[in-house]
Design an enzyme around this catalytic site. Structure first.
Site, PDB file in Angstrom:
ATOM      1  N   TYR A  88       0.889  -0.919  -0.282  1.00  0.00           N
ATOM      2  CA  TYR A  88      -0.124  -0.100  -0.221  1.00  0.00           C
ATOM      3  C   TYR A  88       0.581   0.927  -0.263  1.00  0.00           C
ATOM      4  CZ  TYR A  88      -2.900   3.846   1.686  1.00  0.00           C
ATOM      5  OH  TYR A  88      -3.744   4.652   1.952  1.00  0.00           O
TER       6      TYR A  88
ATOM      7  N   TYR B  23      -0.348  13.279   7.113  1.00  0.00           N
ATOM      8  CA  TYR B  23       0.255  11.820   7.733  1.00  0.00           C
ATOM      9  C   TYR B  23       1.562  11.800   7.583  1.00  0.00           C
ATOM     10  CZ  TYR B  23      -4.827   9.175   6.952  1.00  0.00           C
ATOM     11  OH  TYR B  23      -6.358   8.979   7.610  1.00  0.00           O
TER      12      TYR B  23
ATOM     13  N   GLU C 181     -14.200  -1.076   6.786  1.00  0.00           N
ATOM     14  CA  GLU C 181     -14.589   0.400   6.588  1.00  0.00           C
ATOM     15  C   GLU C 181     -15.268   0.796   5.075  1.00  0.00           C
ATOM     16  OE1 GLU C 181     -10.622   1.194   4.513  1.00  0.00           O
ATOM     17  OE2 GLU C 181     -11.312   2.254   2.450  1.00  0.00           O
TER      18      GLU C 181
END
Ligand code: 3EB
Length: 332
Positions: free
Chosen positions: A144, A204, A323
């Site tokens: 990811y 982030y 999610e």
């Protein structure tokens, strides 16, 4: 525009001159039978009754379709484009960097942006990213995170900001197959919506990877007389940290707290928004299929009888068990 949910047999009843594109969900999902771009989402359906399910975005205006940059696309006369592409990770050998996920992610996004520029519809609204083995490692980095490197590089290389007017998105794992990306884009930029409870994903800190993900928490897109509301994949994250480790029901409730916060924010910004949780349609990704009944019950308790599809998928942080994403169309 409308978003239609149909079985395989009902697919034939849709007017092909109006369907922009869609998705076919289920493990037996055949990417055939539709004349429009369709994303094959090879994820088990978890509602116990259906094995394959189709979603179709149906335009009010006629559509034309084509294929370029390896992307099947379709665009409507009112200026919306839907596209889907799938890129396999095959190369000459294990050390072939042109086959690495980072590389093909950058390639995929560069092709998308080239197509959108050529079509004069340069603004990405919503992206669905399905990534094989999303939590596996490649070259010492979680896949990811490799994907985030490639995606971010393509945004910059193609003159897109990675912090302004970024699209709504989701990024989920699939068991195998190619990197699969579907997207909707248009002539006008989206109004990006951030969640006051969460750090923007594009900010982030680097404990989550060397490049922050490029997406907004939600996006509003405007068509003549209509607003589309896309809520990105939303998880049990507050600030930038995962909450409720190991507790799938608490994670579901926290995800819905986040969906609600994003919805309030959209209604505040749009003023004429007027979206409510009960008129959104939901797609729920559950990491462990055995958790589906508990997740579904929690969703029903909070949302009532909304349109909802529950599928098994890996989520992009290994500590996330669920999610939730949603779409809303303001009635014409
Ligand atoms: C999160 O909030 C959960 O990388 O495109 C949600 C939506 C997530 C989109 C993406 C990732 C993406 O960080 C993960």
């Amino acid at each position: 525009m409308s978003l239609d949910f149909v079985s395989a047999t009902e697919l034939d009843a849709l007017d092909p001159t109006r369907v922009l594109g869609g998705a076919c969900l289920g493990v037996a999902a055949p990417a055939v039978g539709a004349s429009w771009p369709q994303q094959a989402v090879s994820m088990p359906l978890l509602d116990g009754t259906r094995s394959v399910w189709h979603e179709a975005w149906v335009s009010d205006a006629p559509v034309v379709s084509g294929e370029s940059e390896g992307i099947r696309w379709s665009r409507s006369a009112d200026g919306v484009l839907f596209g889907a592409l799938a890129l396999p990770e095959v190369g000459e050998g294990p050390a072939d960097s042109t086959a690495a996920l980072r590389h093909i992610s950058e390639l995929a996004y560069a092709r998308i942006f080239r197509l959108l520029d050529a079509q004069g519809l340069p603004h990405l609204w919503r992206v669905w990213n399905y990534i094989p083995d999303i939590n596996g490692a490649q070259a010492g980095l979680e896949r990811y995170r490799q994907f985030n490197l490639g995606r971010g590089d393509a945004f910059e290389r193609c003159a897109r900001s990675v912090t302004e007017q970024v699209p709504a998105a989701c990024a989920l794992g699939v068991g195998g197959g190619p990197l699969s990306i579907a997207f909707m884009a248009g002539a006008t930029p989206v109004v990006p919506i951030e969640n006051p409870r969460q750090v923007s994903a594009y900010r982030y800190p680097d404990v989550y990877g060397p490049r922050s993900p490029t997406f907004s928490r939600a996006a509003l897109a405007h068509l003549p007389g209509q607003a589309l509301f896309f809520v990105s994949g939303t998880a049990s994250i507050v600030g930038h940290e995962t909450l409720h480790l190991g507790d799938v029901v608490a994670q579901t409730m926290e995800s819905l707290n986040n969906v609600e916060a994003v919805l309030f924010e959209a209604n505040r910004i749009a003023r004429d928004g007027g979206f409510s949780l009960s008129d959104l349609v939901y797609r729920v990704y559950v990491r462990d299929a055995a958790d589906a009944p508990a997740v579904t019950a929690a969703m029903r308790e909070r949302l009532g009888a909304v349109e909802m599809l529950c599928v098994q998928a890996d989520v992009c942080r290994s500590d996330l068990l669920v999610e939730v994403e949603a779409h809303g169309l303001r009635p014409r």
